[in-house]
Write a protein that holds these residues in place. Structure first.
Motif, short mmCIF file in Angstrom:
data_model
loop_
_atom_site.label_atom_id
_atom_site.label_comp_id
_atom_site.label_asym_id
_atom_site.label_seq_id
_atom_site.Cartn_x
_atom_site.Cartn_y
_atom_site.Cartn_z
N ARG A 143 -7.74 38.49 -41.96
CA ARG A 143 -6.88 39.00 -40.89
C ARG A 143 -5.47 39.31 -41.37
O ARG A 143 -4.58 39.55 -40.56
CB ARG A 143 -6.85 37.99 -39.75
N LYS A 144 -5.25 39.27 -42.66
CA LYS A 144 -3.93 39.55 -43.21
C LYS A 144 -3.51 40.97 -42.85
O LYS A 144 -4.23 41.93 -43.08
CB LYS A 144 -3.93 39.39 -44.73
N GLY A 145 -2.33 41.10 -42.24
CA GLY A 145 -1.85 42.41 -41.81
C GLY A 145 -1.35 43.24 -42.98
O GLY A 145 -0.77 42.72 -43.93
N VAL A 146 -1.59 44.52 -42.90
CA VAL A 146 -1.08 45.48 -43.87
C VAL A 146 -0.33 46.56 -43.10
O VAL A 146 -0.87 47.14 -42.15
CB VAL A 146 -2.22 46.12 -44.70
N VAL A 147 0.93 46.82 -43.47
CA VAL A 147 1.77 47.73 -42.72
C VAL A 147 2.38 48.77 -43.65
O VAL A 147 2.28 48.67 -44.88
CB VAL A 147 2.90 46.97 -41.98
#
Length: 339
Positions: free
Chosen positions: A76-80
């Motif tokens: 679930r690690k966010g990437v932006v």
């Protein structure tokens, strides 16, 4: 006869171990704890994000774009937008998909919340080192609320702020700049159809994120800075005085001159900028002169005008700091919910 046979069978099975009747276990190899090192992964920067697909520019080849998706180990690690990532798989681009296998630690993170009482933080962009707050001097009329909040978020994130005043052909920038003079915020002024060299000089060799209300001229500015960007340009509603959203997602663009020429991130126009994540104690660290004066404050001082023994007021009385600096800082404090 049948009774003797049954008793014989009972004696026959009485000596058997019950465990021998257990269901046989699956013969599979144990799961290894070793993880791939991805030594051959390629460095890239996330340029846009759209429904779980990430458009990435390869480092050193910013015009070569690759579409990727997160690998399962990232969970679930966010990437932006702005994230430095490593890719494996097919990097040919087109209809193929690469995989993001690693996300590098972020140098800076610009955050906001939907409202001041919203505990959910939203990351606007990662690894930016300059926040360009775009304000129209007219059409729509400039509002200090968003500027104050953006400044507070920039100081909290450790990002340098820059005021960019557009539409100077419609109004004098002097009165608006006077409001922020005590904060020593750098600024640049531009107008419709004018040369944008001054703006480009401020953005050179930096990663800058453009932030502002709809209709203030962000997309027009981006199109002038990056020929061929083709960002949609909106108009301001004559009745509400507000702009219409033309950008729907953030996008990172390379300024002309190669990867060393700098990057800009154009963001959608916003109506609200919550600061639930900004703490008053962190905000004052951006004002070294005020931080020194605040050492004389009693424990738990909120630095508001209602505090009876605030060290900031004492420093103003002793003429150690400028009253306008304190007033501006307190306005930034007032732009967020002090709890």
């Amino acid at each position: 006869m049948a009774g003797r046979d049954r008793k014989g069978a009972e004696r026959q099975y009485a000596d058997l171990d019950d465990s021998s009747f257990d269901r046989p276990r699956r013969r599979t190899r144990p799961r290894t704890k070793d993880r791939p090192t991805y030594d051959d992964a390629t460095d890239a920067v996330v340029m846009t994000v759209d429904r779980g697909r990430f458009t990435c520019g390869l480092v050193g080849e910013q015009h070569r774009l690759v579409t990727a998706m997160k690998s399962r180990p990232l969970g679930r690690k966010g990437v932006v937008v702005g994230d430095r990532v490593r890719l494996v798989g097919d990097l040919a681009g087109g209809d193929t998909l690469a995989r993001i296998v690693e996300v590098s630690p972020r140098a800076t993170v610009l955050r906001r919340t939907a409202d001041d009482d919203d505990p959910v933080e939203r990351v606007v962009v990662a690894n930016a080192d300059q926040l360009v707050i775009v304000v129209a001097l007219a059409d729509p009329e400039p509002r200090t609320g968003l500027v104050d909040r953006a400044l507070a978020a920039a100081y909290d994130a450790g990002i340098d702020p820059l005021l960019c005043l557009t539409k100077a052909d419609l109004a004098d920038p002097g009165p608006f700049l006077e409001i922020y003079r005590p904060l020593d915020v750098p600024f640049v002024v531009t107008q419709r159809g004018a040369d944008v060299s001054d703006v480009r000089d401020r953005l050179a060799d930096r990663t800058s994120v453009l932030l502002g209300h709809s209709g203030v001229g962000k997309s027009t500015l981006v199109n002038a800075l990056v020929p061929g960007a083709d960002r949609a340009v909106g108009v301001v509603n004559d009745h509400t005085g507000r702009g219409r959203h033309t950008s729907t997602s953030a996008i990172m663009l390379a300024l002309p001159g190669g990867s060393g020429g700098g990057w800009i991130v154009d963001t959608p126009g916003i109506r609200s900028f919550g600061l639930a994540h900004v703490d008053a104690a962190d905000l004052i660290r951006a004002f070294s002169d005020l931080e020194d004066a605040a050492l004389d404050c009693p424990r738990g001082c909120s630095h508001q005008p209602t505090e009876p023994e605030c060290g900031l007021d004492l420093a103003v009385t002793d003429r150690r700091i400028d009253a306008a600096r304190v007033e501006s800082y307190r306005r930034l404090l007032g732009s967020r919910d002090i709890r």
